[in-house]
Design a protein around this motif. Sequence first.
Motif: not given
Length: 220
Positions: A154-156, A161-163, A188-194
């Motif tokens: 749920g958190g992921r 879609g982070l900017a 880890r956020l980069v791998r998830l969101s780009g």
Amino acid sequence: MTAPGPLGLFHPLVARWFADRLGEPTEVQARSWPAVAAGRHVLVSAPTGTGKTLAAFLWGIDRLVRGGLPPGTVRILYVSPLKALNNDVRTNLLAPLRELAGVFAAAGEPFPALAVETRSGDTPPSERRRMTKHPPEILITTPESLNLLLSSQGGRSMLGGLATVILDEIHAVAGTKRGTHLATAVERLVRLSGEFQRIALSATVRPLAAVADLVAGFEV
């Protein structure tokens, strides 16, 4: 009419609100905004009371207002190691958003419904579930809660879609285990969101170059 100087980077009504409400940008805002608008990772080190927080948030808010970032998911993530500050940050964002909505309404211009929420160990389960189903556009959290978010489906789902990721009080964690965990979470956020823009804030931090490298992250 386009506002002069760094305010000219913003939507005319955002620039008008700022000028009417706050006057001229502070030095740190005037120096930060061109780099932020260019999409660069930025480390802002300046004394308390110089407008660092608004320097970090206003460009992302402007993009949301212009429609460059569609609402409905988390676009701006603010992470602070000081949980006690998070509710103050939320309050200090909600007031300008209400004022901006009024300025846009008076001009007959649409203004998106932008939610600002905090997520910490104190957030009740019902609020967490609601947030997962209806993510805010701006999420305020701590390094520990960010790692927990990344460990749940749920958190992921909220963070794809982070900017912009804003890392406040970076001096409080740089060179510590918490700082290592935060840097790992951001990667880890980069791998998830780009890739996204990173803006770090600190009243005082040394050495600047080493902390700037931490903020910029790693390229493989």
